[in-house]
Scaffold this motif. Sequence first.
Motif, mmCIF file in Angstrom:
data_model
loop_
_atom_site.group_PDB
_atom_site.id
_atom_site.type_symbol
_atom_site.label_atom_id
_atom_site.label_comp_id
_atom_site.label_asym_id
_atom_site.label_seq_id
_atom_site.Cartn_x
_atom_site.Cartn_y
_atom_site.Cartn_z
ATOM 1 N N TYR A 310 0.494 -3.505 5.911
ATOM 2 C CA TYR A 310 0.358 -3.311 4.465
ATOM 3 C C TYR A 310 -1.123 -3.185 4.088
ATOM 4 C CZ TYR A 310 0.870 -3.908 -0.562
ATOM 5 O OH TYR A 310 0.804 -3.713 -1.922
ATOM 6 N N LYS A 311 -1.948 -4.062 4.655
ATOM 7 C CA LYS A 311 -3.393 -4.025 4.363
ATOM 8 C C LYS A 311 -3.994 -2.693 4.811
ATOM 9 C CE LYS A 311 -7.640 -6.647 5.402
ATOM 10 N NZ LYS A 311 -8.344 -5.819 6.371
ATOM 11 N N GLU A 312 -3.633 -2.262 6.010
ATOM 12 C CA GLU A 312 -4.197 -1.027 6.570
ATOM 13 C C GLU A 312 -3.728 0.209 5.803
ATOM 14 O OE1 GLU A 312 -4.529 0.331 11.076
ATOM 15 O OE2 GLU A 312 -2.512 0.698 10.285
ATOM 16 N N ILE A 313 -2.439 0.242 5.420
ATOM 17 C CA ILE A 313 -1.845 1.456 4.846
ATOM 18 C C ILE A 313 -1.904 1.459 3.326
ATOM 19 C CG2 ILE A 313 0.314 2.757 4.639
ATOM 20 C CD1 ILE A 313 0.970 1.605 7.513
ATOM 21 N N ASN A 338 7.455 3.244 13.174
ATOM 22 C CA ASN A 338 7.695 1.809 13.200
ATOM 23 C C ASN A 338 8.757 1.465 12.154
ATOM 24 O OD1 ASN A 338 6.879 -1.272 12.704
ATOM 25 N ND2 ASN A 338 6.110 -0.679 14.700
ATOM 26 N N ILE A 339 8.500 0.539 11.219
ATOM 27 C CA ILE A 339 9.499 0.182 10.208
ATOM 28 C C ILE A 339 9.388 1.062 8.958
ATOM 29 C CG2 ILE A 339 9.672 -2.203 10.995
ATOM 30 C CD1 ILE A 339 7.943 -3.000 8.558
ATOM 31 N N GLY A 340 8.436 2.020 8.968
ATOM 32 C CA GLY A 340 8.364 2.991 7.876
ATOM 33 C C GLY A 340 7.346 2.705 6.801
ATOM 34 N N MET A 341 6.270 1.987 7.108
ATOM 35 C CA MET A 341 5.288 1.638 6.079
ATOM 36 C C MET A 341 4.571 2.872 5.519
ATOM 37 S SD MET A 341 5.399 -1.647 5.526
ATOM 38 C CE MET A 341 3.865 -2.420 5.060
ATOM 39 N N VAL A 342 4.185 3.819 6.382
ATOM 40 C CA VAL A 342 3.527 5.039 5.899
ATOM 41 C C VAL A 342 4.503 5.862 5.062
ATOM 42 C CG1 VAL A 342 2.533 7.254 6.605
ATOM 43 C CG2 VAL A 342 1.819 5.151 7.748
ATOM 44 N N THR A 343 5.734 5.951 5.526
ATOM 45 C CA THR A 343 6.775 6.679 4.796
ATOM 46 C C THR A 343 6.939 6.122 3.387
ATOM 47 O OG1 THR A 343 7.987 7.312 6.784
ATOM 48 C CG2 THR A 343 9.256 7.139 4.747
ATOM 49 N N MET A 344 7.040 4.792 3.265
ATOM 50 C CA MET A 344 7.229 4.172 1.956
ATOM 51 C C MET A 344 5.977 4.303 1.087
ATOM 52 S SD MET A 344 9.519 0.801 2.895
ATOM 53 C CE MET A 344 8.569 0.252 4.319
#
Length: 660
Positions: A310-313, A338-344
């Motif tokens: 979250y911090k990085e993205i 991964n779990i989709g952090m960039v996607t979200m």
Amino acid sequence: KNYKLSNEDVILQKTTYTFDVSVWELLWWSLVGAKVRMLPKGEEKDPEAIVNNIKKGNITVIHFVPSMLNAFMEYVIREEKYSDIKTLKKVFSSGEALEKEQSNTFNKKISKQNSTRLINLYGPTEATVDVTYYECKAEENEIIPIGKPIDNTRMYIVDKANGILPIGVAGELCISGVGLARGYINNEKLTGEKFVANSYEPLEKMYKTGDLARWLLNGNIQYLGRIDHQVKIRGYRIELGEIEACLKKHQYIKNAAVLYKEDKVGDKYLAAYIETDKSNFQTIDEKNRYTLPNNMSILHLNKNETDFMYKEIFVEQNYLKHNISIKDGDCIFDVGANIGMVTMFMNQLYKDIKVFSFEPIPDLFKLLEINATLYGNDTKVFNCGVSNENKEAVFTFYPKASIMSGKYADVKTEKETFSKTLYNHDQVDLEEKSNIDKYYSELVEERFEAKEVICQLKTLSEIIKETNVKQIDLLKIDVEKSELDVLNGIAEVDWSKIKQIVLEVHDSDNQLNKIMSLLNEHEFNVLIDNENELEDTNLYNIYAIAMSNEENGINSINECNIPKEIPIIEDSILTRDRLCDFLKINLPEYMVPSCFIQLEKMPLTSNGKIDRKNLPESTDNIVTGVEYAAPRNEIEEKLVKVWSEVLGIEKIGIDDDFFT
């Protein structure tokens, strides 16, 4: 008089095979001059057939039960068949409770296109079917009323002694008037119980419906359920229908059913089943969702890793640095999702973007798939990795350090990289390092428990061909030492379709120079960034912009883009505490259910009513606020077993709260 039929109306009627109420309806319609079109046998449950008959017969009036109305609406909206039902002027609904979501969908979609009116009716067979009417408003925020009585009909709401109840007080709904039947044929006992003397109109009978209702201030009647849903718990008499009606007022609850239950030790309690969208579930697949600082509630593997991503993205926005630019409507490939952090993240910032997310490891893909459903909008997910050929490969998966899993994972190297990243992240100096080496060593060992999984790989060009993608505005690659394989899987003809690339590079076996050479060869301007937390590691972030796409040139490291503001979304998770607080506004504490079970869809009977007998016993989606945690040792196993036997509950976790 409000909805009088005339010789201009054409009614669609299902074919009658027995001498039932439909025969009387046909006789009545013929008297008022309306035309009737008969549905062929078997087509009354087929939305497509109904729409075709409406178009063919210029139908103006149709009557649905709400469950069939749902199927009809879904078909019309999905297939955009609005022009095929343009003759439809009135849609009547009765037979079961019409939900506000159904009314709002009808008015927003069908009424908006065709000015069709939706009318909610109520009436049992004992009163010649329908006795009240209510025309649905454009936006309904409360329980849909059953409305006001029709001409020559009187409605009463009474207590147990048949005394009239004031506005707002729930009681039994009774009917009187010219439409009332004389009783049940050959059943004098039941006739005497249900058809009683009307104290308010001495020459009439009054039919006791057994339905629970109350008057509203505007003169409409609100249906609340059945009187026979009344139960007694701890000395209090409780109307289950009242609790259900209160739950249905919640903006995120589509339908509700409350059951009176008894546990294995004989204690009685109330269980509420609530139908909601998956986005409102607190627990999905027996996992509690984790709430990020912007209120997105996601599924993940472990907190520390998720906080890092979250911090990085989201905070540092590493995928929007150095003049990387995204616009509404762009196409993004998230390789190594991964779990989709960039996607979200991208879906939160931009409208109408198309995201293609790739994750080969099954455990991670399950989480990606759910998170994309919750916050992905127009996202397509693929349970495969991206490489230089189409094949299967063995991946090393670290459940507690999933971002370092991959095809070329090497435990020794990962441990060294992870340790250095920890020191850099915590800004540890040499003097401190010796004091905490043991702590970091233990932490690293725990993180890198590994298992092998077989994963499917495809080339990027094969995927471009399958999806018919014409342009990739951003290709994000984070694949743990497989980044060169991804780039080598791009056919020459497809390089011109890629406008921007951001990738993490592991500089082993001269990979960095090979990737730089490949990007330069295909006319990309490139910047290499070795951030603070990547110092003293072989990790680099590469930002590449196709020269044909570049306007201002790539920014230097000290000229990063200004971070975009992350919107804080509404927290829509239905927790147990929130549901209890909501009910306590209008109900006494003893009427608040002990547990809430979330369902995506209520089980229905053949006529579309809630099938209470088939509501699940399973508590997989019970709202407790605590994720199930299995016992970890012999003592915990014994304690859990004792509590299970005492409480009569099979599945008890070590973090469960006795009081909830």
